[in-house]
Design a protein around this motif. Structure first.
Motif, PDB file in Angstrom:
ATOM      1  N   PHE A 101       0.820  -1.213   0.000  1.00  0.00           N
ATOM      2  CA  PHE A 101       0.000   0.000   0.000  1.00  0.00           C
ATOM      3  C   PHE A 101       0.855   1.265   0.000  1.00  0.00           C
ATOM      4  N   GLY A 102       2.084   1.139  -0.450  1.00  0.00           N
ATOM      5  CA  GLY A 102       2.938   2.312  -0.538  1.00  0.00           C
ATOM      6  C   GLY A 102       3.613   2.642   0.782  1.00  0.00           C
ATOM      7  N   LEU A 103       4.049   3.894   0.906  1.00  0.00           N
ATOM      8  CA  LEU A 103       4.774   4.352   2.093  1.00  0.00           C
ATOM      9  C   LEU A 103       3.856   5.137   3.017  1.00  0.00           C
ATOM     10  N   SER A 104       4.092   4.982   4.308  1.00  0.00           N
ATOM     11  CA  SER A 104       3.392   5.814   5.293  1.00  0.00           C
ATOM     12  C   SER A 104       3.893   7.248   5.171  1.00  0.00           C
ATOM     13  N   LEU A 105       2.973   8.177   5.075  1.00  0.00           N
ATOM     14  CA  LEU A 105       3.359   9.579   4.951  1.00  0.00           C
ATOM     15  C   LEU A 105       3.935  10.133   6.247  1.00  0.00           C
ATOM     16  N   ARG A 106       3.605   9.512   7.349  1.00  0.00           N
ATOM     17  CA  ARG A 106       4.080  10.005   8.652  1.00  0.00           C
ATOM     18  C   ARG A 106       5.407   9.375   9.046  1.00  0.00           C
ATOM     19  N   GLN A 107       5.563   8.065   8.795  1.00  0.00           N
ATOM     20  CA  GLN A 107       6.761   7.359   9.253  1.00  0.00           C
ATOM     21  C   GLN A 107       7.723   7.018   8.129  1.00  0.00           C
ATOM     22  N   ALA A 108       7.329   7.280   6.875  1.00  0.00           N
ATOM     23  CA  ALA A 108       8.191   7.017   5.715  1.00  0.00           C
ATOM     24  C   ALA A 108       8.669   5.566   5.668  1.00  0.00           C
ATOM     25  N   GLN A 109       7.801   4.653   6.079  1.00  0.00           N
ATOM     26  CA  GLN A 109       8.077   3.218   6.010  1.00  0.00           C
ATOM     27  C   GLN A 109       6.979   2.550   5.198  1.00  0.00           C
ATOM     28  N   PRO A 110       7.259   1.378   4.616  1.00  0.00           N
ATOM     29  CA  PRO A 110       6.194   0.657   3.904  1.00  0.00           C
ATOM     30  C   PRO A 110       5.019   0.361   4.829  1.00  0.00           C
ATOM     31  N   VAL A 111       3.818   0.611   4.334  1.00  0.00           N
ATOM     32  CA  VAL A 111       2.620   0.375   5.147  1.00  0.00           C
ATOM     33  C   VAL A 111       2.507  -1.101   5.507  1.00  0.00           C
ATOM     34  N   SER A 112       2.877  -1.969   4.586  1.00  0.00           N
ATOM     35  CA  SER A 112       2.809  -3.401   4.867  1.00  0.00           C
ATOM     36  C   SER A 112       3.690  -3.786   6.052  1.00  0.00           C
ATOM     37  N   THR A 113       4.850  -3.129   6.171  1.00  0.00           N
ATOM     38  CA  THR A 113       5.740  -3.402   7.308  1.00  0.00           C
ATOM     39  C   THR A 113       5.112  -2.953   8.618  1.00  0.00           C
ATOM     40  N   LEU A 114       4.496  -1.773   8.610  1.00  0.00           N
ATOM     41  CA  LEU A 114       3.844  -1.262   9.817  1.00  0.00           C
ATOM     42  C   LEU A 114       2.696  -2.173  10.245  1.00  0.00           C
ATOM     43  N   LEU A 115       1.897  -2.612   9.270  1.00  0.00           N
ATOM     44  CA  LEU A 115       0.775  -3.495   9.604  1.00  0.00           C
ATOM     45  C   LEU A 115       1.274  -4.842  10.116  1.00  0.00           C
ATOM     46  N   LYS A 116       2.343  -5.347   9.521  1.00  0.00           N
ATOM     47  CA  LYS A 116       2.884  -6.629   9.955  1.00  0.00           C
ATOM     48  C   LYS A 116       3.417  -6.553  11.380  1.00  0.00           C
ATOM     49  N   GLU A 117       3.972  -5.399  11.749  1.00  0.00           N
ATOM     50  CA  GLU A 117       4.477  -5.221  13.106  1.00  0.00           C
ATOM     51  C   GLU A 117       3.327  -5.146  14.124  1.00  0.00           C
ATOM     52  N   ARG A 118       2.203  -4.546  13.718  1.00  0.00           N
ATOM     53  CA  ARG A 118       1.085  -4.340  14.643  1.00  0.00           C
ATOM     54  C   ARG A 118       0.071  -5.475  14.628  1.00  0.00           C
ATOM     55  N   LEU A 119       0.076  -6.275  13.576  1.00  0.00           N
ATOM     56  CA  LEU A 119      -0.925  -7.336  13.438  1.00  0.00           C
ATOM     57  C   LEU A 119      -0.936  -8.331  14.597  1.00  0.00           C
ATOM     58  N   PRO A 120       0.220  -8.844  15.067  1.00  0.00           N
ATOM     59  CA  PRO A 120       0.175  -9.825  16.163  1.00  0.00           C
ATOM     60  C   PRO A 120      -0.525  -9.309  17.414  1.00  0.00           C
ATOM     61  N   ALA A 121      -0.315  -8.046  17.758  1.00  0.00           N
ATOM     62  CA  ALA A 121      -0.933  -7.498  18.962  1.00  0.00           C
ATOM     63  C   ALA A 121      -2.446  -7.464  18.834  1.00  0.00           C
ATOM     64  N   THR A 122      -2.955  -7.018  17.684  1.00  0.00           N
ATOM     65  CA  THR A 122      -4.406  -6.951  17.479  1.00  0.00           C
ATOM     66  C   THR A 122      -5.024  -8.337  17.419  1.00  0.00           C
ATOM     67  N   VAL A 123      -4.384  -9.261  16.706  1.00  0.00           N
ATOM     68  CA  VAL A 123      -4.912 -10.624  16.611  1.00  0.00           C
ATOM     69  C   VAL A 123      -4.940 -11.281  17.982  1.00  0.00           C
ATOM     70  N   GLU A 124      -3.877 -11.124  18.742  1.00  0.00           N
ATOM     71  CA  GLU A 124      -3.811 -11.719  20.071  1.00  0.00           C
ATOM     72  C   GLU A 124      -4.920 -11.178  20.970  1.00  0.00           C
ATOM     73  N   LEU A 125      -5.089  -9.864  21.006  1.00  0.00           N
ATOM     74  CA  LEU A 125      -6.126  -9.249  21.826  1.00  0.00           C
ATOM     75  C   LEU A 125      -7.513  -9.688  21.372  1.00  0.00           C
ATOM     76  N   SER A 126      -7.757  -9.704  20.065  1.00  0.00           N
ATOM     77  CA  SER A 126      -9.081 -10.045  19.538  1.00  0.00           C
ATOM     78  C   SER A 126      -9.423 -11.511  19.773  1.00  0.00           C
ATOM     79  N   VAL A 127      -8.466 -12.394  19.557  1.00  0.00           N
ATOM     80  CA  VAL A 127      -8.723 -13.826  19.744  1.00  0.00           C
ATOM     81  C   VAL A 127      -9.013 -14.136  21.204  1.00  0.00           C
ATOM     82  N   VAL A 128      -8.221 -13.575  22.116  1.00  0.00           N
ATOM     83  CA  VAL A 128      -8.464 -13.811  23.540  1.00  0.00           C
ATOM     84  C   VAL A 128      -9.829 -13.255  23.954  1.00  0.00           C
ATOM     85  N   ALA A 129     -10.176 -12.059  23.465  1.00  0.00           N
ATOM     86  CA  ALA A 129     -11.480 -11.474  23.787  1.00  0.00           C
ATOM     87  C   ALA A 129     -12.615 -12.331  23.228  1.00  0.00           C
ATOM     88  N   ALA A 130     -12.457 -12.846  22.015  1.00  0.00           N
ATOM     89  CA  ALA A 130     -13.488 -13.686  21.409  1.00  0.00           C
ATOM     90  C   ALA A 130     -13.662 -14.989  22.174  1.00  0.00           C
TER      91      ALA A 130
END
Length: 328
Positions: free
Chosen positions: A76-105
């Motif tokens: 999805f291109g580069l983050s305008l704020r962090q100048a990093q690939p958006v895919s990299t940012l999402l990959k870094e944050r994905l485990p935390a969201t999945v972990e929280l959501s799965v435990v809550a579910a």
């Protein structure tokens, strides 16, 4: 069955194309990425070169086609704020969201389902009425207020649990988890309870309502007349038929857990995709917002597809209707 799956897959593709178009419009027409990336003092030549490198000088259909092609590859291109690939940012944050959501579910299902059955079977008891009265809080109170109250009680006053962050995590390649450390588990408790509370009460009340309706059905009366035990009637017949609508609603709500974890992650500063999205909104980081929109839409599409398949497997009437349609 195959026709059913193909039809659902076609619908899923159409939904994702629609969402991609919305994300593309968001990316193209809200703000100027060139100005955001270079600032107001950039020369016209720098603007032209950057616009050409981003492909913004091409016709809109060409840009949309490239956008869809990159989105399929998870780019999805580069983050305008962090100048990093958006895919990299999402990959870094994905485990935390999945972990929280799965435990809550899991908490919502493990607690809400038995309590729903209990309040239906013991509907006139004091405990069942108390549980129903308490469940009103989970539906009525907003999520952010529940999180703040939990922080006030268990973090500020009692000092038992941490109030922010993810704690100690262990990494396995790019995936990280806090479930393998006591510090990580302590950090997870309050956010998971906050996120699951609304879903838990919804499942509880839905299961109770469906269970009461099924218990009044004629085939339940016939089962009692045959002398079947209460256990067999309640769990072999009533609960089984209760699960058909419960699966549908619960599946959609579990998708909502991931989508609406934004509030919980903001309250507890949980380093997931929801917090990343809030930060992107604050800084008008359009590529991150577009990627998050597409990812959440994909989650809902996949969950809806799985719910449809489960509904097909659980409800014999649907299989009969499809068989009848083939016969005609």
């Amino acid at each position: 069955m195959l026709v059913f799956i193909i039809r659902r897959l076609i619908q899923a593709v159409l939904v994702m194309l629609t969402v991609s178009l919305l994300a593309f419009v968001l990316f193209r027409y809200i703000g100027d990425p060139v100005t955001i990336m270079l600032g107001q003092d950039a020369t016209e030549q720098d603007r032209v070169e950057l616009r050409a490198s981003l492909g913004l000088d091409q016709p809109a259909p060409v840009q949309f086609g490239r956008f869809v092609g990159q989105a399929v590859k998870g780019e999805f291109g580069l983050s305008l704020r962090q100048a990093q690939p958006v895919s990299t940012l999402l990959k870094e944050r994905l485990p935390a969201t999945v972990e929280l959501s799965v435990v809550a579910a899991i908490l919502a299902l493990l607690i809400g389902l038995p309590l729903g059955v209990y309040t239906a079977l013991k509907r006139n008891g004091f405990m069942a009425q108390s549980i129903l009265a308490f469940s009103l809080l989970g539906i009525s109170l907003p999520t952010f207020l529940i999180g703040i109250l939990l922080i006030l009680v268990f973090s500020v006053q009692l000092g038992w649990l941490p109030s922010y962050g993810r704690g100690e995590v262990l990494k396995f390649g790019w995936w990280s988890t806090g479930l393998l450390s006591w510090d990580g588990i302590k950090h997870l408790i309050l956010p998971a309870i906050t996120l699951c509370l609304f879903q838990l009460t919804l499942i509880l009340r839905l299961v109770r309502s469906e269970m009461l309706e099924v218990l009044r059905a004629d085939y339940i009366k016939f089962a009692r007349a045959r002398g079947l035990s209460q256990r067999a009637i309640h769990f072999g017949h009533a609960l089984k038929n209760t699960m058909v609508p419960v699966i549908t609603i619960t599946g959609l709500q579990l998708g909502g857990i991931i989508a609406f974890a934004i509030v919980t992650e903001t309250v507890f500063q949980w380093p997931g995709m929801g917090l990343l999205f809030i930060q992107a909104v604050q800084f008008a980081d359009i590529p991150v917002m577009a990627a998050y929109l597409c990812l959440i839409a994909l989650v809902f599409v996949v969950i809806n597809l799985l719910v449809d398949l489960l509904y097909f497997l659980v409800d014999p009437r649907l299989r009969t209707q499809l068989s009848g349609a083939k016969g005609h």
